[in-house]
Write a protein that holds these residues in place. Structure first.
Motif, PDB file in Angstrom:
ATOM      1  N   LYS A  33      -6.954   1.022 -11.075  1.00  0.00           N
ATOM      2  CA  LYS A  33      -5.477   0.887 -11.313  1.00  0.00           C
ATOM      3  C   LYS A  33      -4.685  -0.436 -10.765  1.00  0.00           C
ATOM      4  CE  LYS A  33      -4.945   5.886 -11.098  1.00  0.00           C
ATOM      5  NZ  LYS A  33      -3.948   6.911 -11.054  1.00  0.00           N
ATOM      6  N   THR A  34      -5.748  -1.199 -10.103  1.00  0.00           N
ATOM      7  CA  THR A  34      -4.896  -2.243  -9.340  1.00  0.00           C
ATOM      8  C   THR A  34      -4.759  -3.556 -10.250  1.00  0.00           C
ATOM      9  OG1 THR A  34      -7.274  -2.853  -8.671  1.00  0.00           O
ATOM     10  CG2 THR A  34      -5.793  -1.894  -7.110  1.00  0.00           C
ATOM     11  N   ASP A  35      -3.715  -4.145 -10.204  1.00  0.00           N
ATOM     12  CA  ASP A  35      -3.391  -5.280 -10.961  1.00  0.00           C
ATOM     13  C   ASP A  35      -2.606  -6.217 -10.054  1.00  0.00           C
ATOM     14  OD1 ASP A  35      -1.694  -7.109 -12.373  1.00  0.00           O
ATOM     15  OD2 ASP A  35      -1.193  -5.804 -13.859  1.00  0.00           O
ATOM     16  N   PRO A  36      -3.589  -7.015  -9.097  1.00  0.00           N
ATOM     17  CA  PRO A  36      -2.943  -7.781  -8.022  1.00  0.00           C
ATOM     18  C   PRO A  36      -1.923  -8.656  -8.479  1.00  0.00           C
ATOM     19  CG  PRO A  36      -5.267  -8.246  -8.459  1.00  0.00           C
ATOM     20  CD  PRO A  36      -4.814  -7.004  -9.202  1.00  0.00           C
ATOM     21  N   ILE A  37      -2.041  -9.227  -9.573  1.00  0.00           N
ATOM     22  CA  ILE A  37      -0.921 -10.449 -10.152  1.00  0.00           C
ATOM     23  C   ILE A  37       0.295  -9.421 -10.172  1.00  0.00           C
ATOM     24  CG2 ILE A  37      -0.415 -11.872 -11.858  1.00  0.00           C
ATOM     25  CD1 ILE A  37      -2.944 -12.925 -11.609  1.00  0.00           C
ATOM     26  N   SER A  38       0.379  -8.340 -10.794  1.00  0.00           N
ATOM     27  CA  SER A  38       1.989  -7.770 -10.896  1.00  0.00           C
ATOM     28  C   SER A  38       2.326  -7.438  -9.340  1.00  0.00           C
ATOM     29  CB  SER A  38       1.654  -6.531 -11.710  1.00  0.00           C
ATOM     30  OG  SER A  38       1.188  -6.576 -12.946  1.00  0.00           O
ATOM     31  N   CYS A  40       1.530  -9.052  -6.516  1.00  0.00           N
ATOM     32  CA  CYS A  40       2.202 -10.391  -5.975  1.00  0.00           C
ATOM     33  C   CYS A  40       3.694 -10.355  -6.545  1.00  0.00           C
ATOM     34  CB  CYS A  40       1.417 -11.605  -6.282  1.00  0.00           C
ATOM     35  SG  CYS A  40       2.005 -13.276  -5.517  1.00  0.00           S
ATOM     36  N   MET A  41       3.830 -10.507  -7.889  1.00  0.00           N
ATOM     37  CA  MET A  41       4.911 -10.610  -8.606  1.00  0.00           C
ATOM     38  C   MET A  41       6.261  -9.887  -7.945  1.00  0.00           C
ATOM     39  SD  MET A  41       6.891  -9.206 -11.061  1.00  0.00           S
ATOM     40  CE  MET A  41       6.041  -7.906 -12.010  1.00  0.00           C
ATOM     41  N   ALA A  43       6.478  -8.709  -5.048  1.00  0.00           N
ATOM     42  CA  ALA A  43       6.954  -9.101  -3.712  1.00  0.00           C
ATOM     43  C   ALA A  43       8.065  -9.856  -4.027  1.00  0.00           C
ATOM     44  CB  ALA A  43       5.820  -9.652  -2.943  1.00  0.00           C
TER      45      ALA A  43
ATOM     46  N   THR B 291      -4.828   4.318 -17.050  1.00  0.00           N
ATOM     47  CA  THR B 291      -4.886   4.599 -15.637  1.00  0.00           C
ATOM     48  C   THR B 291      -3.506   5.075 -15.016  1.00  0.00           C
ATOM     49  OG1 THR B 291      -4.521   2.154 -14.957  1.00  0.00           O
ATOM     50  CG2 THR B 291      -6.749   3.006 -15.350  1.00  0.00           C
ATOM     51  N   GLN B 292      -2.663   4.708 -15.853  1.00  0.00           N
ATOM     52  CA  GLN B 292      -1.177   4.910 -15.354  1.00  0.00           C
ATOM     53  C   GLN B 292      -0.189   5.638 -16.209  1.00  0.00           C
ATOM     54  OE1 GLN B 292       0.245   1.054 -13.631  1.00  0.00           O
ATOM     55  NE2 GLN B 292      -1.719   0.876 -12.835  1.00  0.00           N
ATOM     56  N   MET B 438       2.175 -14.643 -12.724  1.00  0.00           N
ATOM     57  CA  MET B 438       3.089 -13.736 -12.235  1.00  0.00           C
ATOM     58  C   MET B 438       4.345 -13.704 -13.098  1.00  0.00           C
ATOM     59  SD  MET B 438       1.030 -14.687 -10.016  1.00  0.00           S
ATOM     60  CE  MET B 438      -0.123 -14.138  -8.522  1.00  0.00           C
ATOM     61  N   TRP B 447      -1.077  -6.711 -18.199  1.00  0.00           N
ATOM     62  CA  TRP B 447      -2.083  -6.337 -17.174  1.00  0.00           C
ATOM     63  C   TRP B 447      -2.548  -7.460 -16.555  1.00  0.00           C
ATOM     64  CZ3 TRP B 447      -3.350  -2.018 -14.632  1.00  0.00           C
ATOM     65  CH2 TRP B 447      -4.232  -1.815 -14.116  1.00  0.00           C
ATOM     66  N   ASN B 448      -2.445  -7.738 -15.268  1.00  0.00           N
ATOM     67  CA  ASN B 448      -2.900  -8.929 -14.583  1.00  0.00           C
ATOM     68  C   ASN B 448      -2.094 -10.358 -15.340  1.00  0.00           C
ATOM     69  OD1 ASN B 448      -4.615  -8.543 -12.267  1.00  0.00           O
ATOM     70  ND2 ASN B 448      -5.743  -7.208 -13.520  1.00  0.00           N
TER      71      ASN B 448
END
Lengths: 394, 517
Positions: A33-38, A40-41, A43, B291-292, B438, B447-448
């Motif tokens: 489920k993780t999307d680290p780019i989103s 960071c965005m 924040a 997933t969401q 970003m 996604w990403n």
């Protein structure tokens, strides 16, 4: 045709299909489920958040500063010194938004005790919200806000290291944020603020500015009114004063009332400053739209019927020719998103379905194709007939 | 619980999530067949990445480099033809060249569209290669024609082998494997390589089929941009869809796709409108949907998770968009697009570098004025410098470091192009906008921040995608339209992806109607 190595191989399609199905077979069955780019965005741009009013500070006889913290206890969003926050005010049945330059610095917003400050001066015109803030807002009030908007900030790739800020009235606030950031060693520029006020006791954030003056922050007050005993610069911000505090390569940032823009623009022209070295903050709605070239004078006292379409819903509201369509909608209790309220950001992008409008020529930040298809930014557009318009559902 | 809403109809035939090029293409095609369509777009503009913005009174192109699959007015390719057929009348401007390659060792070569022209120009740079380069391009063209034919017509394997041998026989091989059989000198191979960045995989991974389509389309038929930026294309598609009866609502972020007994029946938006439809087409990535977004998540089959986990998301984007205060001539800019490699033109090595935060040694620089002279006021230049990193490279960038990282990379890219042009661009910047992974995530929700969907690899081959696509329709009445679909990345392929989703819906409607009889 030459691909002789493959002449006998006709099984490629089956082979790649098998490979793909195998990749699926071998893949994990647990959801990622993780999307680290989103993350960071978010924040930087979490969307609208709730801010709690923590403290009200008197800054001069006509202005107060308001200090906010994030209500949900999370860290405040990142932003650049010079940017603004949009507050939504729920007044009666109306939701009204206003942009305020952030006067605290980006680094003051960091950490668990981070805060965000704006400074509000009692306005002479369009005083509705400034009166509300100065007279009614109290500690503990909660506001919905969008932090970190606008293009008025130092951009190291573009701007000179030596920055001269030209401020008038409450237009000082973005520069206070910049000065705080420079003084804290977080913004590596040399900042000179030339600040025009009328009277000495009218200078917004005077004490705060004095504290910030130092190695890389220089404050120059220019007083235009009658101030017995004043030893500093007097008059308006002329080319002579600007030149005196400029380096060979300087970027000028200008924020203040519209009249000051016209004056300063003329003065900068005398100094032959290249366009890329001059940055104007947007200055808000036109004071009197009927005074612009092209506005049909015979319609200035008219009130029109505007049908506002949202999805399958339609409402008809009154709208004065000299009041922007955003104001007409807010007055009628119709929610419309606004940001800069100067025609630039496009948050209030609206489709004209029928009728004719006047777009403030100084505040026309529309895309070329949008013009072709009759879109306008409602904060800087005025009705010239009965209209049908369409806005997003909020 | 359904919240009553006055803004929507009680029911639609199809709800399309996302009003970008794919979603709008789906909507156009469905409306053309008389279907009742609702498009929900999270931003307040159509187009997704195909958009523009205004800074300091200047409109700037956000992303479009060049559109493939358009073709000249008298010889339209599939995307150009579809838009014409739908009545979307775009003011297309032809890009003057294929590209200028600036490669290590002082190689500076400008190549123009047209297979023979292109081969002749490579031959001038690397003498004695004309015949071989032309045969590479002819092979590409043959495969391209087969792909276009087979994407519409069904055919037995034997028939396919008889009628489309080049397509069948190259299907199992990477671009590197096929190109190696031509025994071309490295210098010529390097000049045939730059476009790889438009499909996002190095040649050892990239299916030759994709390379063939890419080269045949761009080199054979040229490329195009819109007179009024890519926003013109997005807006004209959206306005035409509305004219055809489609309801488009902006600022509507869809949070949930509602599913019951394995079948989608509607969506719920952030403002809590619950809207029902027979079909849902999702522009959101399957990764996010499975997933969401599916409600309840218990409706997500295990297979769906394995499918998304078994695929690699492709590239994201980093772009510095500039308006400069000199004309292109004054800045020594001679070409519309410059593909510049300062270290190597080995596509696999370049791909590897995209897994880092730089310095990036392979960039694409676009000067819009050279295709669209009116895109800036006279005496100014629109220039963008782009690299396409992998999301992995950016996943560990912390919010507190984000601004520093993006400025360091942007500075490196501007400096590199300044060195190339022999002009210090830093002295001429009127406006600069830095677009990062970003930024993509912020405006499109991708996604990403991925702009290219899933990577084109030998394990995720387009032919395999076509063969198994039926098995990946895992929730009934839910289709996908976006770069994450069969045709993959790029603006023009989004039109194809959108049409495919619409076709799936129309076919399913017809089948169910038949079954009900």
């Amino acid at each position: 045709m030459k691909f002789k190595g493959f002449l006998k191989d006709v099984g490629g399609a089956s082979r790649v299909t098998k490979a793909r199905l195998e990749a699926f077979e071998n893949a994990s069955a647990s959801p990622v489920k993780t999307d680290p780019i989103s993350e960071c965005m978010k924040a930087w741009h979490p969307g609208r958040i709730e801010l709690e009013l923590k403290e009200i500070i008197d800054t001069c006889k006509s202005a107060k500063s308001f200090r906010f913290v994030r209500k949900d206890g999370k860290e405040l969003p990142y932003f650049y010194a010079g940017q603004y926050v949009v507050f939504d005010f729920e007044i009666g049945k109306c939701t009204v938004s206003r942009p305020y330059s952030i006067s605290s610095s980006p680094s003051q917003a960091r950490g668990k005790d981070g805060f965000l400050e704006i400074t509000v001066r009692r306005a002479k015109q369009d005083a509705f919200i400034s009166e509300y803030m100065l007279d009614k807002a109290k500690k503990g009030d909660v506001f919905t806000a969008l932090v970190g908007n606008g293009q008025f900030f130092y951009e190291p790739l573009r701007d000179a290291k030596h920055v001269v800020a030209l401020a008038g009235g409450v237009g000082i606030t973005p520069f206070v944020s910049m000065a705080r950031e420079v003084a804290a060693g977080k913004l590596p520029i040399d900042l000179t603020i030339i600040y025009g006020s009328e009277k000495e006791d009218d200078i917004v954030l005077k004490e705060e500015l004095e504290k910030l003056g130092g190695k890389n922050v220089h404050i120059v007050h220019v007083l235009s009114g009658d101030n017995p005993g004043w030893k500093g610069e007097t008059g308006f911000i002329t080319s002579e004063i600007i030149k005196k505090y400029s380096a060979e390569d300087t970027t000028y940032f200008i924020c203040g009332p519209q009249v000051m823009y016209r004056f300063v623009e003329k003065e900068l022209k005398k100094l032959d400053i290249p366009q890329r070295r001059i940055r104007f903050e947007v200055f808000g709605q036109a004071r009197d739209i009927s005074r612009y070239d092209g506005f049909p004078q015979e319609r200035k006292d008219k009130t029109y019927k505007v049908t506002v379409v949202r999805g399958k819903d339609k409402v008809t509201i009154p709208a004065k020719a000299t009041e922007s369509l955003v104001v007409a909608m807010e007055r009628a209790g119709i929610r419309i998103e606004t940001g800069c309220r100067s025609g630039e950001c496009g948050f209030c992008r609206t489709k004209l379905i029928e009728g004719s409008v006047f777009v403030c020529p100084e505040n026309d930040g529309r895309r070329a194709a949008d013009k072709d298809f009759n879109y306008f930014h409602a904060c800087s557009t005025y009705p010239l007939s009965n209209l049908t318009i369409q806005i997003p559902i909020l | 619980m359904k919240e009553k809403t006055k803004f929507y109809k009680d029911h639609y035939d199809v709800i399309v999530i996302g009003g970008a090029l794919a979603g709008l293409s789906s909507a156009l095609m469905l409306a053309d067949k008389g279907k009742d369509v609702l498009v929900l777009e999270r931003h307040n503009l159509p187009g997704g990445l195909a958009t523009s913005f205004v800074r300091g009174g200047l409109e700037m192109e956000a992303t479009l480099h060049e559109m493939m699959s358009i073709g000249k007015k008298d010889n339209r390719l599939k995307v150009g033809k579809f838009l014409d057929d739908m009545g979307v009348d775009i003011d297309w401007l032809e890009v003057p060249e294929a590209y200028h390659a600036s490669l290590p060792g002082g190689v500076e070569v400008t190549l123009h569209p047209g297979f023979e022209t292109f081969a002749r120009e490579i031959d001038q740079a690397v003498p004695g290669t004309y015949e071989k380069v032309l045969s590479v391009l002819n092979l590409c063209h043959t495969v391209f024609d087969s792909v276009n034919y087979l994407s519409i017509h069904h055919m037995s394997k034997v028939q396919m082998l008889l009628k489309h041998p080049a397509f069948v026989k190259t299907a199992g091989y990477s671009t590197k494997e096929v190109l190696d059989t031509f025994n071309l000198p490295q210098a010529a191979l390097d000049l045939l390589a730059p476009y790889w960045i438009y499909v996002g995989s190095g040649f050892s991974e990239l299916p030759f089929t994709i390379y063939a389509v890419l080269m045949a389309d761009y080199v054979g038929y040229g490329s195009f941009v819109c007179k009024k930026f890519s926003h013109e294309m997005s807006l004209k598609m959206a306005e035409r869809a509305v004219e055809m009866g489609v309801q488009i609502e902006y600022r509507q972020n869809v949070e949930k796709i509602l599913v019951k007994d394995g079948k989608a029946y509607g969506v719920r938006t952030e403002r809590r409108d619950e809207i029902h439809a027979d079909y849902v087409i999702s522009g959101a990535y399957p990764n996010k949907v499975y997933t969401q977004m599916i409600e309840p998540l218990s409706e997500v089959p295990e297979r769906a998770i394995k499918v998304v986990n078994g695929r690699r998301v492709s590239l994201t984007a980093f772009s510095v968009v500039l308006t400069l205060d000199r004309s292109p001539e004054e800045l020594n800019i001679k070409d519309y697009s410059v593909f510049r490699a300062t270290k190597t033109m080995d596509t696999d090595a370049q791909f590897k570098e995209l897994g880092t935060l730089g310095p990036y040694t392979y960039t694409t620089t676009i000067c819009l004025n050279l295709a669209n002279p009116d895109c800036t006021p006279k005496g100014q230049t629109s220039l963008s410098i782009t690299t396409l990193p992998r999301p992995e490279a950016w996943k560990n960038v912390k919010p507190e470091d984000y601004d520093r990282v993006k400025h360091e990379i942007a500075r490196q890219l501007i400096k590199d192009i300044s060195d190339y042009l022999g002009v210090n661009l830093f002295d001429h910047i009127l406006e600069v906008v830095i677009e990062t992974p970003m930024t993509v995530a912020r405006y499109t929700g991708a996604w990403n921040g991925c702009i290219y969907g899933y990577a084109h690899t030998m394990e995720d081959h387009i032919i395999a995608r076509l063969q198994t696509s039926e098995e990946e329709r895992l929730i009934k009445h839910l289709e996908f339209a976006g770069a994450h679909q069969i045709s993959g990345d790029g603006m023009a392929p989004q039109v194809t992806n959108g049409r495919k989703a619409a076709k799936n819906v129309l076919d399913s409607m017809a089948e169910e109607k038949e079954a009900a009889k």
